[in-house]
Design a protein around this motif. Structure first.
Motif, PDB file in Angstrom:
ATOM      1  N   ASN A  65       0.992  -1.244   0.190  1.00 18.79           N
ATOM      2  CA  ASN A  65      -0.066   0.065  -0.175  1.00 18.79           C
ATOM      3  C   ASN A  65       0.897   1.264   0.081  1.00 18.79           C
ATOM      4  N   TRP A  66       1.950   1.161   1.000  1.00 20.86           N
ATOM      5  CA  TRP A  66       2.869   2.419   0.802  1.00 20.86           C
ATOM      6  C   TRP A  66       3.408   2.582  -0.502  1.00 20.86           C
ATOM      7  N   TYR A  67       3.967   1.502  -1.244  1.00 23.64           N
ATOM      8  CA  TYR A  67       4.495   1.773  -2.392  1.00 23.64           C
ATOM      9  C   TYR A  67       3.986   1.919  -3.683  1.00 23.64           C
ATOM     10  N   ARG A  68       2.422   1.631  -3.516  1.00 18.78           N
ATOM     11  CA  ARG A  68       1.441   2.292  -4.518  1.00 18.78           C
ATOM     12  C   ARG A  68       1.623   3.697  -4.633  1.00 18.78           C
ATOM     13  N   LYS A  69       1.516   4.419  -3.481  1.00 18.84           N
ATOM     14  CA  LYS A  69       1.262   5.781  -3.366  1.00 18.84           C
ATOM     15  C   LYS A  69       2.337   6.764  -2.906  1.00 18.84           C
ATOM     16  N   ALA A  70       3.654   6.190  -2.795  1.00 18.85           N
ATOM     17  CA  ALA A  70       5.013   6.868  -2.630  1.00 18.85           C
ATOM     18  C   ALA A  70       5.614   7.586  -3.950  1.00 18.85           C
ATOM     19  N   GLU A  71       5.962   8.628  -3.525  1.00 13.59           N
ATOM     20  CA  GLU A  71       6.789   9.467  -4.612  1.00 13.59           C
ATOM     21  C   GLU A  71       8.129   8.702  -4.757  1.00 13.59           C
ATOM     22  N   LEU A  72       8.353   8.058  -5.564  1.00 14.42           N
ATOM     23  CA  LEU A  72       9.756   7.162  -5.827  1.00 14.42           C
ATOM     24  C   LEU A  72      10.437   7.677  -6.957  1.00 14.42           C
ATOM     25  N   PRO A  73      11.626   7.661  -6.811  1.00 15.82           N
ATOM     26  CA  PRO A  73      12.587   7.215  -5.691  1.00 15.82           C
ATOM     27  C   PRO A  73      13.073   8.357  -4.516  1.00 15.82           C
ATOM     28  N   ILE A  74      13.014   8.070  -3.254  1.00 13.68           N
ATOM     29  CA  ILE A  74      13.123   8.913  -2.140  1.00 13.68           C
ATOM     30  C   ILE A  74      14.762   9.096  -2.252  1.00 13.68           C
ATOM     31  N   TYR A  75      15.360   7.853  -2.377  1.00 15.19           N
ATOM     32  CA  TYR A  75      16.825   7.763  -1.934  1.00 15.19           C
ATOM     33  C   TYR A  75      17.607   7.990  -3.642  1.00 15.19           C
ATOM     34  N   GLN A  76      18.169   9.092  -3.478  1.00 13.81           N
ATOM     35  CA  GLN A  76      19.059   9.617  -4.734  1.00 13.81           C
ATOM     36  C   GLN A  76      20.287  10.190  -4.441  1.00 13.81           C
ATOM     37  N   PRO A  77      21.246   9.208  -4.098  1.00 18.08           N
ATOM     38  CA  PRO A  77      22.432   9.564  -3.697  1.00 18.08           C
ATOM     39  C   PRO A  77      23.463  10.129  -4.985  1.00 18.08           C
ATOM     40  N   ASP A  78      23.130   9.530  -6.072  1.00 21.72           N
ATOM     41  CA  ASP A  78      23.955   9.832  -7.264  1.00 21.72           C
ATOM     42  C   ASP A  78      23.635  10.945  -8.063  1.00 21.72           C
ATOM     43  N   MET A  79      22.364  11.009  -8.216  1.00 22.40           N
ATOM     44  CA  MET A  79      21.999  12.308  -9.251  1.00 22.40           C
ATOM     45  C   MET A  79      20.300  12.596  -8.813  1.00 22.40           C
ATOM     46  N   LYS A  80      20.104  13.861  -9.225  1.00 22.04           N
ATOM     47  CA  LYS A  80      18.664  14.172  -8.824  1.00 22.04           C
ATOM     48  C   LYS A  80      17.740  13.766 -10.010  1.00 22.04           C
ATOM     49  N   LEU A  81      16.724  12.790  -9.702  1.00 19.59           N
ATOM     50  CA  LEU A  81      15.695  12.421 -10.711  1.00 19.59           C
ATOM     51  C   LEU A  81      14.357  12.822 -10.274  1.00 19.59           C
ATOM     52  N   ASP A  82      13.650  12.711 -11.127  1.00 18.28           N
ATOM     53  CA  ASP A  82      12.071  12.885 -11.157  1.00 18.28           C
ATOM     54  C   ASP A  82      11.464  11.765 -10.433  1.00 18.28           C
ATOM     55  N   THR A  83      10.518  12.216  -9.446  1.00 16.03           N
ATOM     56  CA  THR A  83       9.748  11.057  -8.779  1.00 16.03           C
ATOM     57  C   THR A  83       8.432  10.899  -9.369  1.00 16.03           C
ATOM     58  N   THR A  84       7.891   9.706  -9.174  1.00 17.05           N
ATOM     59  CA  THR A  84       6.560   9.365  -9.775  1.00 17.05           C
ATOM     60  C   THR A  84       5.923   8.331  -8.867  1.00 17.05           C
ATOM     61  N   VAL A  85       4.641   8.538  -8.810  1.00 16.58           N
ATOM     62  CA  VAL A  85       3.820   7.458  -8.117  1.00 16.58           C
ATOM     63  C   VAL A  85       3.275   6.208  -9.078  1.00 16.58           C
ATOM     64  N   ALA A  86       3.653   5.145  -8.426  1.00 15.54           N
ATOM     65  CA  ALA A  86       3.158   4.086  -9.539  1.00 15.54           C
ATOM     66  C   ALA A  86       1.936   3.573  -9.586  1.00 15.54           C
ATOM     67  N   ASP A  87       1.035   3.667  -8.330  1.00 12.70           N
ATOM     68  CA  ASP A  87      -0.387   3.494  -8.350  1.00 12.70           C
ATOM     69  C   ASP A  87      -0.451   1.854  -8.651  1.00 12.70           C
ATOM     70  N   SER A  88       0.749   1.023  -8.407  1.00 18.75           N
ATOM     71  CA  SER A  88       0.583  -0.148  -8.679  1.00 18.75           C
ATOM     72  C   SER A  88       1.792  -0.781  -8.035  1.00 18.75           C
ATOM     73  N   ILE A  89       1.916  -2.247  -7.883  1.00 19.45           N
ATOM     74  CA  ILE A  89       3.088  -2.753  -7.563  1.00 19.45           C
ATOM     75  C   ILE A  89       3.936  -3.249  -8.541  1.00 19.45           C
ATOM     76  N   LEU A  90       3.379  -3.261  -9.805  1.00 17.12           N
ATOM     77  CA  LEU A  90       4.153  -3.860 -11.021  1.00 17.12           C
ATOM     78  C   LEU A  90       5.071  -2.985 -11.580  1.00 17.12           C
ATOM     79  N   CYS A  91       6.081  -3.838 -11.953  1.00 16.64           N
ATOM     80  CA  CYS A  91       7.424  -3.101 -12.318  1.00 16.64           C
ATOM     81  C   CYS A  91       6.854  -2.180 -13.690  1.00 16.64           C
TER      82      CYS A  91
END
Length: 135
Positions: A65-91
């Motif tokens: 449930n958390w994964y579906r709604k989280a703005e990911l990726p949170i952890y970004q040590p190497d480069m700043k990336l856009d985040t997205t919400v999957a609304d799913s647990i599918l790759c």
């Protein structure tokens, strides 16, 4: 999964020191077929090794449930990336929304970095849920 099982192997020993973390390589790219996010699948395995079946299911549902709604990726040590919400647990949904938003392709370093960050995020959240549940 080295971060999870590696620590348990060092601090607890058996049976965690018997789990070959290289076995999780097949979880990448949605088990090579863009199905379930490999991070979620690996987390399900980890949760099952430290919880009874009913608790395991409860923790896994919370994580999904958390994964579906989280703005990911949170952890970004190497480069700043856009985040997205999957609304799913599918790759295919999770990484697909990222690639659609950013224009990156599956083989691009940015996509690989994104998925590595998501793997770290899922592991961190899994450990938080386990700590809260098993404390």
């Amino acid at each position: 999964m080295e971060g999870f099982f590696g620590i348990l192997a060092e601090e607890v020993g058996y049976p965690f020191n018997q789990i070959p973390t290289a076995a999780f390589v097949n979880h990448g790219a949605g088990y090579q077929s863009s199905s379930l996010c490999g991070s979620v699948g690996a987390a399900a395995f980890c949760i099952g090794t430290v919880c009874d079946p009913d608790t395991s299911k409860k923790v896994l549902v919370e994580l999904q449930n958390w994964y579906r709604k989280a703005e990911l990726p949170i952890y970004q040590p190497d480069m700043k990336l856009d985040t997205t919400v999957a609304d799913s647990i599918l790759c295919i949904d999770s990484v697909g929304k990222f690639m659609e938003k950013t224009g990156y392709a599956m083989g691009d370093d940015e996509r690989k970095t994104r998925c590595a960050g998501v793997a770290a995020d899922v592991t961190k959240k899994m450990v938080e849920l386990l700590n809260a549940t098993l404390a």
